[in-house]
Design an enzyme around this catalytic site. Structure first.
Site, PDB file in Angstrom:
ATOM      1  N   VAL A  63       0.796  -1.230   0.000  1.00  0.00           N
ATOM      2  CA  VAL A  63       0.000   0.000   0.000  1.00  0.00           C
ATOM      3  C   VAL A  63       0.831   1.284   0.000  1.00  0.00           C
ATOM      4  CG1 VAL A  63      -2.038  -1.021   1.067  1.00  0.00           C
ATOM      5  CG2 VAL A  63      -0.288   0.037   2.515  1.00  0.00           C
ATOM      6  N   TYR A  64       2.120   1.208   0.300  1.00  0.00           N
ATOM      7  CA  TYR A  64       2.932   2.427   0.300  1.00  0.00           C
ATOM      8  C   TYR A  64       2.942   3.006  -1.113  1.00  0.00           C
ATOM      9  CZ  TYR A  64       4.834   0.931   4.862  1.00  0.00           C
ATOM     10  OH  TYR A  64       4.999   0.539   6.176  1.00  0.00           O
ATOM     11  N   SER A  65       2.351   4.153  -1.248  1.00  0.00           N
ATOM     12  CA  SER A  65       2.185   4.822  -2.542  1.00  0.00           C
ATOM     13  C   SER A  65       1.586   3.884  -3.583  1.00  0.00           C
ATOM     14  CB  SER A  65       3.514   5.395  -3.051  1.00  0.00           C
ATOM     15  OG  SER A  65       3.968   6.419  -2.202  1.00  0.00           O
ATOM     16  N   PHE A  66       0.661   3.038  -3.116  1.00  0.00           N
ATOM     17  CA  PHE A  66      -0.059   2.092  -3.974  1.00  0.00           C
ATOM     18  C   PHE A  66       0.874   1.297  -4.885  1.00  0.00           C
ATOM     19  CE2 PHE A  66      -3.248   5.183  -2.711  1.00  0.00           C
ATOM     20  CZ  PHE A  66      -4.158   4.332  -2.119  1.00  0.00           C
TER      21      PHE A  66
END
Length: 135
Positions: A63-66
């Site tokens: 999920v970090y910066s998708f």
């Protein structure tokens, strides 16, 4: 740098782990735009300095910066010519990676799909430590 065994895996990880939540383009998403600001050049510089200092443990999440964080980390390892056996890669699963009801959470289906996505973004054949990023 001091190294400790990761559980009973036989792997030794640096006592310092580089977290990659700031890897990604700022402003693309309201949530991540406030946190992420590093492009590939900046990521390569930080990863190179970390490796030079003896860090071999890198932590990211889908999920970090998708997904951009995983993509930038994987590309950095490739750009810098870092051997896969010289690093320990941890990533996580749980958060929403799309709008569908099965694109989030801790179901077997989402976990299996997310492993595949993370491996592609990281450009790796395996993940050393895979964690649930929520309950």
């Amino acid at each position: 740098m001091r190294y400790n065994q990761l559980g009973n895996t036989g792997l030794f990880v640096s006592e310092l782990c580089l977290g990659t939540m700031t890897f990604g383009a700022a402003g693309e998403n309201a949530q991540w735009g406030l946190i992420a600001s590093l492009d590939q050049k900046g990521v390569n510089e930080i990863v190179a300095r970390s490796i030079a200092a003896g860090v071999n443990f890198f932590d990211t999440a889908d999920v970090y910066s998708f997904g951009q964080s995983e993509q930038l980390l994987g590309q950095s390892l490739k750009d810098l010519g870092i051997k896969r056996s010289d690093v320990i890669i941890a990533t996580k699963v749980h958060g929403a990676m799309g709008n569908g009801p099965n694109e989030r959470g801790s179901s077997r289906g989402h976990i299996m799909d997310s492993v595949d996505g993370s491996l592609k973004r990281l450009q790796l054949d395996h993940i050393d430590l895979y964690q649930l990023h929520g309950t």
